[in-house]
Design a protein around this motif. Structure first.
Motif, PDB file in Angstrom:
ATOM      1  N   GLY A   1      -4.214  -6.305  -9.399  1.00 11.31           N
ATOM      2  CA  GLY A   1      -3.940  -6.524  -7.942  1.00 11.31           C
ATOM      3  C   GLY A   1      -5.152  -6.806  -7.246  1.00 11.31           C
ATOM      4  N   SER A   2      -5.363  -7.119  -6.041  1.00  9.62           N
ATOM      5  CA  SER A   2      -6.668  -7.320  -5.766  1.00  9.62           C
ATOM      6  C   SER A   2      -7.435  -6.098  -5.116  1.00  9.62           C
ATOM      7  CB  SER A   2      -6.528  -8.204  -4.297  1.00  9.62           C
ATOM      8  OG  SER A   2      -5.360  -7.605  -3.500  1.00  9.62           O
ATOM      9  N   SER A   3      -6.643  -4.950  -4.666  1.00  8.85           N
ATOM     10  CA  SER A   3      -7.393  -3.799  -4.756  1.00  8.85           C
ATOM     11  C   SER A   3      -7.864  -3.164  -5.820  1.00  8.85           C
ATOM     12  CB  SER A   3      -6.307  -2.829  -3.909  1.00  8.85           C
ATOM     13  OG  SER A   3      -7.020  -1.587  -3.467  1.00  8.85           O
ATOM     14  N   CYS A   4      -7.148  -3.021  -6.619  1.00  7.26           N
ATOM     15  CA  CYS A   4      -7.895  -2.655  -8.071  1.00  7.26           C
ATOM     16  C   CYS A   4      -9.115  -3.635  -8.575  1.00  7.26           C
ATOM     17  CB  CYS A   4      -6.750  -2.564  -9.171  1.00  7.26           C
ATOM     18  SG  CYS A   4      -5.697  -1.078  -8.768  1.00  7.26           S
TER      19      CYS A   4
ATOM     20  N   CYS B   1       0.080  -5.587  -8.550  1.00 13.63           N
ATOM     21  CA  CYS B   1      -0.028  -4.127  -8.046  1.00 13.63           C
ATOM     22  C   CYS B   1       1.165  -3.153  -8.445  1.00 13.63           C
ATOM     23  CB  CYS B   1      -0.103  -4.312  -6.584  1.00 13.63           C
ATOM     24  SG  CYS B   1      -0.055  -2.896  -5.568  1.00 13.63           S
ATOM     25  N   GLN B   2       0.548  -1.888  -8.663  1.00 11.90           N
ATOM     26  CA  GLN B   2       1.519  -0.876  -9.024  1.00 11.90           C
ATOM     27  C   GLN B   2       1.687   0.041  -7.953  1.00 11.90           C
ATOM     28  OE1 GLN B   2       2.810  -0.363 -12.537  1.00 11.90           O
ATOM     29  NE2 GLN B   2       1.902  -2.498 -12.536  1.00 11.90           N
ATOM     30  N   GLY B   3       1.356  -0.253  -6.571  1.00 11.71           N
ATOM     31  CA  GLY B   3       1.625   0.380  -5.638  1.00 11.71           C
ATOM     32  C   GLY B   3       0.883   1.804  -5.198  1.00 11.71           C
ATOM     33  N   CYS B   4      -0.337   1.808  -5.895  1.00 13.37           N
ATOM     34  CA  CYS B   4      -0.939   2.946  -5.438  1.00 13.37           C
ATOM     35  C   CYS B   4      -2.649   2.481  -5.196  1.00 13.37           C
ATOM     36  CB  CYS B   4      -1.237   3.913  -6.593  1.00 13.37           C
ATOM     37  SG  CYS B   4      -1.479   3.300  -8.183  1.00 13.37           S
ATOM     38  N   CYS B   5      -2.795   1.347  -4.344  1.00 14.18           N
ATOM     39  CA  CYS B   5      -3.730   0.812  -4.172  1.00 14.18           C
ATOM     40  C   CYS B   5      -5.207   1.688  -3.889  1.00 14.18           C
ATOM     41  CB  CYS B   5      -3.819  -0.442  -3.106  1.00 14.18           C
ATOM     42  SG  CYS B   5      -2.432  -1.449  -3.574  1.00 14.18           S
TER      43      CYS B   5
ATOM     44  N   SER C   1      -6.082   1.221 -11.369  1.00 15.94           N
ATOM     45  CA  SER C   1      -4.943   1.743 -12.083  1.00 15.94           C
ATOM     46  C   SER C   1      -4.469   1.122 -13.479  1.00 15.94           C
ATOM     47  CB  SER C   1      -3.793   1.795 -11.263  1.00 15.94           C
ATOM     48  OG  SER C   1      -3.247   0.731 -10.997  1.00 15.94           O
TER      49      SER C   1
HETATM   50  S1  FES Z   1      -3.867  -3.290  -6.427  1.00 15.53           S
HETATM   51 FE1  FES Z   1      -3.906  -1.957  -8.199  1.00 15.53          FE
HETATM   52  S2  FES Z   1      -2.386  -0.417  -7.446  1.00 15.53           S
HETATM   53 FE2  FES Z   1      -2.337  -1.979  -6.113  1.00 15.53          FE
END
Ligand code: FES
Length: 77
Positions: A2-5, A37-41, A46
């Protein structure tokens, strides 16, 4: 993946995992996949291993996890 990770350095974690598996010649024994995304951005990067989500990964943490979770290393730490 995911983009945040990604923004928190997941590429470095991924490259470390790949290099670790290659160095120990166990790539064929591990099913390595990216996911969304796993929902813990806010706690990324993660990593999901055997259904358990691990957060705030860095090189030290993923290295310890790989040694703990891979059967060939059980008990080596
Ligand atoms: S982008 Fe990694 S948990 Fe949301």
């Amino acid at each position: 993946m995911g983009s945040s990770c990604f923004a928190h350095g997941n590429q470095m974690i991924l490259e470390h995992i790949k290099a670790f598996l290659a160095k120990n010649v166990i790539e064929s024994e591990v099913d390595l996949k990216g996911s969304l995304c796993q929902g813990c951005c806010k706690d990324g990067p993660s990593v999901l291993i055997d259904g358990t989500l691990y957060t705030k990964m860095n090189i030290d943490k993923i290295n310890k996890l790989l040694h703990q979770k891979l059967p060939i290393f059980k008990g080596s730490l």
